[in-house]
Motif scaffolding. Structure first.
Motif, PDB file in Angstrom:
ATOM      1  N   TYR A   1     -34.763 -60.931  33.686  1.00 46.02           N
ATOM      2  CA  TYR A   1     -34.152 -62.254  33.579  1.00 46.02           C
ATOM      3  C   TYR A   1     -34.791 -63.032  32.418  1.00 46.02           C
ATOM      4  O   TYR A   1     -34.103 -63.687  31.650  1.00 46.02           O
TER       5      TYR A   1
ATOM      6  N   ILE B   1     -26.445 -59.728  28.052  1.00 47.78           N
ATOM      7  CA  ILE B   1     -26.363 -58.694  29.080  1.00 47.78           C
ATOM      8  C   ILE B   1     -25.350 -57.620  28.707  1.00 47.78           C
ATOM      9  O   ILE B   1     -25.567 -56.439  28.980  1.00 47.78           O
TER      10      ILE B   1
ATOM     11  N   VAL C   1     -33.519 -61.858  29.025  1.00 48.64           N
ATOM     12  CA  VAL C   1     -32.174 -62.367  28.753  1.00 48.64           C
ATOM     13  C   VAL C   1     -32.269 -63.797  28.226  1.00 48.64           C
ATOM     14  O   VAL C   1     -31.658 -64.141  27.210  1.00 48.64           O
TER      15      VAL C   1
ATOM     16  N   VAL D   1     -29.856 -56.193  35.206  1.00 55.77           N
ATOM     17  CA  VAL D   1     -30.819 -57.289  35.126  1.00 55.77           C
ATOM     18  C   VAL D   1     -31.721 -57.236  36.361  1.00 55.77           C
ATOM     19  O   VAL D   1     -31.233 -57.262  37.494  1.00 55.77           O
TER      20      VAL D   1
ATOM     21  N   SER E   1     -35.495 -68.183  32.895  1.00 55.17           N
ATOM     22  CA  SER E   1     -35.087 -66.996  33.647  1.00 55.17           C
ATOM     23  C   SER E   1     -34.316 -67.348  34.916  1.00 55.17           C
ATOM     24  O   SER E   1     -33.370 -66.654  35.283  1.00 55.17           O
TER      25      SER E   1
ATOM     26  N   TRP F   1     -24.056 -56.648  35.190  1.00 56.60           N
ATOM     27  CA  TRP F   1     -25.017 -57.510  35.886  1.00 56.60           C
ATOM     28  C   TRP F   1     -26.126 -56.717  36.572  1.00 56.60           C
ATOM     29  O   TRP F   1     -27.245 -57.194  36.712  1.00 56.60           O
TER      30      TRP F   1
END
Length: 105
Positions: A25, A14, A28, A59, A38, A56
């Motif tokens: 998600y 991130i 990532v 995302v 996720s 954050w």
């Protein structure tokens, strides 16, 4: 692998997302080497310790939407942060992932 190590891997991914872009998600999790995890990314973000400096708000879910958190004002705050970076939402509240989605090198 401990949850601390797993979460650190997510946070590292991130941190790489540049301003004006978003990542899902699932992306990532995939980039951290943990495909199909996720939901675990969401847990990691909820457990993020104070003082951890990661973007954050970049995302989002696989539909290009902000996932509801159940905390008053949090979803609106995420949208504000993204819009300040130039990320646009359509009338349905979605982000065009082809335009604003981050592709890792």
């Amino acid at each position: 692998m401990s949850s601390t190590d797993t979460y650190a891997r997510f946070y590292q991914v991130i941190r790489q997302v540049p301003q004006g872009y978003v990542v899902t998600y699932g992306q990532v999790a995939e980039l951290a080497g943990l495909p199909r995890r996720s939901r675990l990314v969401g847990y990691a973000l909820r457990q993020m310790p104070d003082g951890v400096n990661i973007p954050w708000w970049r995302v989002v879910n696989s539909q290009g939407r902000i996932s509801p958190r159940g905390l008053d004002g949090c979803d609106e705050y995420q949208r504000i942060l993204l819009e300040e970076e130039g990320v646009a939402f359509n009338d349905a509240g979605r982000i065009d992932l082809k335009r604003f989605g981050w592709i890792a090198d």
